[in-house]
Design an enzyme around this catalytic site. Sequence first.
Site, PDB file in Angstrom:
ATOM      1  N   ASN A  33       0.834  -1.200   0.000  1.00 34.10           N
ATOM      2  CA  ASN A  33       0.000   0.000   0.000  1.00 34.10           C
ATOM      3  C   ASN A  33       0.873   1.255   0.000  1.00 34.10           C
ATOM      4  O   ASN A  33       1.866   1.318   0.720  1.00 34.10           O
ATOM      5  CB  ASN A  33      -0.907   0.031   1.232  1.00 34.10           C
ATOM      6  CG  ASN A  33      -1.924  -1.080   1.217  1.00 34.10           C
ATOM      7  OD1 ASN A  33      -1.664  -2.166   1.714  1.00 34.10           O
ATOM      8  ND2 ASN A  33      -3.078  -0.805   0.654  1.00 34.10           N
ATOM      9  N   GLU A  65      -0.604  -0.566  -4.343  1.00 30.53           N
ATOM     10  CA  GLU A  65      -2.006  -0.216  -4.127  1.00 30.53           C
ATOM     11  C   GLU A  65      -2.120   1.248  -3.707  1.00 30.53           C
ATOM     12  O   GLU A  65      -1.420   1.697  -2.798  1.00 30.53           O
ATOM     13  CB  GLU A  65      -2.621  -1.118  -3.065  1.00 30.53           C
ATOM     14  CG  GLU A  65      -2.608  -2.600  -3.447  1.00 30.53           C
ATOM     15  CD  GLU A  65      -3.340  -3.452  -2.425  1.00 30.53           C
ATOM     16  OE1 GLU A  65      -4.002  -2.879  -1.523  1.00 30.53           O
ATOM     17  OE2 GLU A  65      -3.254  -4.685  -2.521  1.00 30.53           O
ATOM     18  N   ASP A  95      -7.086   0.758  -4.510  1.00 30.33           N
ATOM     19  CA  ASP A  95      -7.575   0.128  -3.290  1.00 30.33           C
ATOM     20  C   ASP A  95      -8.856   0.810  -2.816  1.00 30.33           C
ATOM     21  O   ASP A  95      -9.092   1.988  -3.087  1.00 30.33           O
ATOM     22  CB  ASP A  95      -6.482   0.234  -2.221  1.00 30.33           C
ATOM     23  CG  ASP A  95      -6.719  -0.682  -1.046  1.00 30.33           C
ATOM     24  OD1 ASP A  95      -7.518  -1.623  -1.166  1.00 30.33           O
ATOM     25  OD2 ASP A  95      -6.095  -0.460   0.005  1.00 30.33           O
ATOM     26  N   GLU A 152     -12.492  -7.276  -1.299  1.00 27.07           N
ATOM     27  CA  GLU A 152     -11.941  -7.243   0.054  1.00 27.07           C
ATOM     28  C   GLU A 152     -13.033  -7.614   1.064  1.00 27.07           C
ATOM     29  O   GLU A 152     -14.217  -7.486   0.794  1.00 27.07           O
ATOM     30  CB  GLU A 152     -11.428  -5.841   0.383  1.00 27.07           C
ATOM     31  CG  GLU A 152     -10.334  -5.340  -0.526  1.00 27.07           C
ATOM     32  CD  GLU A 152      -9.902  -3.929  -0.173  1.00 27.07           C
ATOM     33  OE1 GLU A 152      -8.703  -3.731   0.026  1.00 27.07           O
ATOM     34  OE2 GLU A 152     -10.768  -3.033  -0.082  1.00 27.07           O
TER      35      GLU A 152
END
Length: 205
Positions: A33, A65, A95, A152
């Site tokens: 991330n 991400e 994301d 997710e």
Amino acid sequence: GVIEGLTRWVLNAALQQTQIWHSHGLDLSVSVNLSALSLHNQELGDTVERLLQKWRVPPQSLVLEITESAIIADVLRATETLNRLHRLGVRLSIDDFGTGYTSLAYLRKLPVSELKIDKSFVMNMRTINDDSVIVRTIVELGRSLGLQVVAEGVEDAATWDALEALGCEIAQGYHMSRPIDPAAFAKWLADSPWGLESARTALPA
């Protein structure tokens, strides 16, 4: 004030672990991330390139991400950074998709290969019709644009089955595994239904 240093540390550790997997014959990728500050740092591309070379990891094995809000904070600079990373061969993912402000015009122009549906929609998709519609729409949008779609927050088998029925092929969540360290992950790869056949002999116990 430590996010830049933390990002470099995480990238280094992630690519080191990826190199270990590859040395055991496991063709695994790793996702990292990025914060908005990192995304808008013009030196990010050089940092990523240097670490890829250091650990001899193919660029396509790294997924970075980013959130929609990080892109919108400075679209021009974010686009420049993403294009630089894309030229390196790194894969890019948006994301928490669906919670920010990315317009379809931006999405069409960004060199991303993956959308991750925010867990707030996925976790309620079987009980809240609007969330189910949003998940289905994002899956169809991703498919139409040639993007991978990751769901997710998959917490149970029923949600897994519902996503599979929609054509979503990649999932992330506690139904598969809670966060685990590399040693436990080696066992998970060998023993779980979602693991790899090659992991049963490739990784040391």
